[in-house]
Design an enzyme around this catalytic site. Structure first.
Site, PDB file in Angstrom:
ATOM      1  N   HIS A 121       4.317  -1.634   7.814  1.00  8.91           N
ATOM      2  CA  HIS A 121       3.338  -1.397   6.758  1.00  8.91           C
ATOM      3  C   HIS A 121       3.200   0.107   6.586  1.00  8.91           C
ATOM      4  CE1 HIS A 121      -0.782  -1.774   4.782  1.00  8.91           C
ATOM      5  NE2 HIS A 121       0.006  -2.559   4.067  1.00  8.91           N
ATOM      6  N   HIS A 160      10.941  -7.046  19.406  1.00  6.27           N
ATOM      7  CA  HIS A 160       9.858  -8.017  19.289  1.00  6.27           C
ATOM      8  C   HIS A 160       8.460  -7.368  19.309  1.00  6.27           C
ATOM      9  CE1 HIS A 160      13.163 -10.704  20.128  1.00  6.27           C
ATOM     10  NE2 HIS A 160      13.373 -10.076  21.272  1.00  6.27           N
ATOM     11  N   HIS A 208       4.327   1.871  11.303  1.00  9.12           N
ATOM     12  CA  HIS A 208       3.331   2.067  10.262  1.00  9.12           C
ATOM     13  C   HIS A 208       3.517   3.424   9.601  1.00  9.12           C
ATOM     14  CE1 HIS A 208      -0.403   1.768   8.048  1.00  9.12           C
ATOM     15  NE2 HIS A 208      -0.566   0.537   8.522  1.00  9.12           N
ATOM     16  N   GLN A 244      13.318  -7.606  14.689  1.00  9.73           N
ATOM     17  CA  GLN A 244      13.184  -8.808  15.503  1.00  9.73           C
ATOM     18  C   GLN A 244      11.813  -9.484  15.340  1.00  9.73           C
ATOM     19  OE1 GLN A 244      14.495  -7.924  19.518  1.00  9.73           O
ATOM     20  NE2 GLN A 244      16.320  -6.861  18.787  1.00  9.73           N
ATOM     21  N   GLU A 273       0.866  -1.187   0.000  1.00 11.24           N
ATOM     22  CA  GLU A 273       0.000   0.000   0.000  1.00 11.24           C
ATOM     23  C   GLU A 273       0.898   1.231   0.000  1.00 11.24           C
ATOM     24  OE1 GLU A 273      -3.491   2.138   2.688  1.00 11.24           O
ATOM     25  OE2 GLU A 273      -2.935   0.053   3.107  1.00 11.24           O
ATOM     26  N   ASN A 320      22.929  -8.776  17.686  1.00 15.50           N
ATOM     27  CA  ASN A 320      22.203  -9.210  16.492  1.00 15.50           C
ATOM     28  C   ASN A 320      23.112  -9.363  15.274  1.00 15.50           C
ATOM     29  OD1 ASN A 320      19.000  -9.319  16.692  1.00 15.50           O
ATOM     30  ND2 ASN A 320      19.757  -7.847  18.197  1.00 15.50           N
ATOM     31  N   GLU A 365      -1.339   4.357   1.992  1.00 15.13           N
ATOM     32  CA  GLU A 365      -1.120   4.755   0.591  1.00 15.13           C
ATOM     33  C   GLU A 365      -0.772   6.240   0.505  1.00 15.13           C
ATOM     34  OE1 GLU A 365      -1.778   6.488  -3.107  1.00 15.13           O
ATOM     35  OE2 GLU A 365      -3.455   6.593  -1.697  1.00 15.13           O
TER      36      GLU A 365
END
Length: 553
Positions: A75, A102, A107, A69, A56, A185, A78
């Site tokens: 996300h 975690h 967004h 993680q 999107e 990591n 649009e």
């Protein structure tokens, strides 16, 4: 490395069919989903169960050395874009060496700067988080821009720019912890890539078989024990501390100081340590301990930017410190990031046996803003005339050393008043005066019964009376007014106090001391049963010079 990545589906807003761009050094677990125009930089690690979906909002960019993680969702809407560090538009931009931990949700439109730490289950939406910020667990950041280097406590809800601007600065121990997470990591990324390569993993399996199937833990323990035999004066944790610094590429430094100079923080360097091995580093440390027996000795790492990391005392006048304050177990108190306590006895933290949390916070704020700190004392008879005398000058920017000097002044002048002073050395004026000891014991800043505050001025003695405020609060109001500072007040209930989510009561527009007292008393009455704090603001520098809690539930 079999990765589930697919092109973006055709939609009314995009028919690009863009596919993920994964650098060859990155590691993406096979259970992850990568969709659309997602760019992964060098040495990125994507842990199991993540969803990075640029179908999107698009594109996404994840910078080199960053770790994403387990269970993270990325996300974007649009509509809406952010400007990345390369000057281009993105739905989601995550900078270099960041940690998205975690179950966090990023967004878009969202920007997460370089070296940021986003804690478990925290959400960043329609926001910018500046470089070097630490966001702890279960926090919400929405519709704001957080300046670089700020600390967001667990459970915080930051949805107004005013809240974002009031956030405290990240402390050194938090930066060390975030850097440690990135290092861990990167080791995991290397390990996972090796595990998928027969040429890499076969020699390790052979080594384990030849050593009688020893576990990794037992190998490390044996190695530590061998090191401890060489370094009879150093504890196993100190040896591990040195090993960690060397493995991370840090230089090692040591300093010493006698008991008298320890109180003023006047440390002196030992001989430079330029080791080619762990054994040489330990030998140099033991030499420093021997040369300065009966003194304090401290160990620290130095990064490429010549900044100190992981500073810790390894010898005291009464003998060697065997433990390095929980170096191997950050959750036990070495880092504020997990225990939530900025005044612990961990590395670099401020501890005090006699000063209140409010006083220690005031010390931190003064030092962070570049102010000098002084102390004065006076007996009960001279207190009425305001004839204060100075304690020993404090010439240090270390919070620990300042606390030690303050406590020494209080001990030397037991049965007297002692006050803390903040000094703006450029403007050559005092910006804070607060009493930290009274003849009958330590002062706790809070609301109290009717008291009369007396202060001396060049023109004589002035008094102000309050039915709800303590003498210290009246004194602070007077100092703010005479210093030309703006006065504001904030309140918070008991539940939100734990997350530091204060709400503003607005500025106090007073032309006299009595008007300011009346306004402050009205606010305390309105928010009875809540915390209330007094704020002093320097209008020229646009920064706070005082935060003092004046009412508690």
């Amino acid at each position: 490395m079999a990765v589930r990545n697919t092109a973006a589906p055709p939609t009314p807003w995009s028919r690009s069919l863009a596919e993920p761009d994964i650098h060859q050094t990155a590691y993406v677990h096979s259970s992850c989903n990568l969709i659309g125009d997602v760019h992964l930089g060098q040495n990125v690690i994507i842990a199991p169960g993540t969803s990075i979906r640029a179908d999107e909002g698009t594109p996404f960019s994840i910078g080199e050395n960053t770790n994403i993680q387990d269970g993270v969702v990325i996300h974007g809407l649009e509509q809406g874009r952010v400007i990345g560090d390369d000057g281009k538009e993105y739905s989601v931009w995550i900078g270099k060496s960041a940690s998205i931990t975690h179950m966090a949700l990023i967004h878009g439109p969202a920007y997460v700067g370089e070296s940021c730490f986003i804690g478990f289950r925290s959400t960043v939406f329609n926001a910018r988080v500046g470089a070097g910020c630490i966001v702890m667990m279960h926090a919400l950041i929405q519709d704001v821009e957080i300046p670089p280097g700020k600390y967001v406590a667990s459970g915080s809800i930051i949805t107004t720019q005013q809240q974002a601007d009031r956030l405290p600065d990240v402390q050194a121990q938090d930066q060390q912890f975030a850097h440690h997470v990135v290092g861990i990591n990167q080791a995991l990324r290397t390990g996972y890539r090796c595990a998928e390569d027969l040429k890499c993993i076969a020699p390790i399996r052979d080594e384990i078989n030849l050593s009688g199937a020893k576990s990794y833990t037992s190998i490390v323990v044996d190695e530590l024990e061998r090191s401890s035999e060489v370094a009879s004066k150093l504890g196993a944790e100190t040896v591990e501390h040195v090993r960690y610094l060397l493995n991370q590429g840090y230089k090692i430094g040591t300093e010493h100081v006698d008991q008298r100079r320890f109180r003023t923080g006047s440390w002196q360097s030992c001989q430079p340590i330029e080791p080619r091995s762990l054994g040489e580093a330990i030998s140099a440390l033991e030499s420093c301990l021997t040369d300065h027996s009966g003194e304090y000795v401290r160990l620290f790492g130095i990064d490429n930017g010549r900044k100190r990391v992981l500073e810790t005392i390894i010898q005291r006048p009464d003998g060697v410190v065997a433990s390095t304050s929980g170096f191997k177990a950050p959750a036990a108190g070495s880092y504020r990031s997990y225990n939530g306590n900025g005044n612990s006895n961990g590395n670099g933290a401020v501890a005090s046996g006699s000063l209140s949390d409010e006083t220690i916070n005031q010390i931190r704020q003064l030092l962070a803003n570049g102010y000098k700190i002084g102390t004065e004392h006076v007996n009960e008879r001279r207190f009425r005339t305001g004839t204060w005398e100075s304690c020993e000058p404090i010439e240090t920017t270390s919070a620990n050393a300042v606390v030690t000097a303050l406590e020494e002044c209080m001990v030397n002048h037991q049965g007297e008043y002692v006050r803390l002073i903040g000094i703006d050395s450029k403007a050559k004026r005092r910006i804070l005066e607060t009493i930290i000891q009274r003849p009958n014991g330590q002062v706790a800043v809070s609301s109290g019964s009717a008291k009369t505050a007396v202060a001396s001025y060049s023109g004589g003695t002035a008094t102000a009376t309050s039915t709800r405020l303590s003498a210290e609060v009246v004194d602070q109001l007077r100092q703010l007014l005479t210093g030309g500072f703006k006065i504001s007040v904030e309140h918070v209930d008991q539940r939100r106090f734990r997350t530091g989510t204060w709400a503003s009561c607005g500025q106090i527009q007073a032309t006299s001391e009595r008007e300011a007292i009346a306004a402050l008393e009205a606010i305390i009455s309105e928010y009875a049963g809540e915390y209330v704090r007094l704020i002093g603001i320097d209008p020229a520098a646009k920064r706070r010079v005082l935060e003092a809690i004046i009412q508690r539930p």
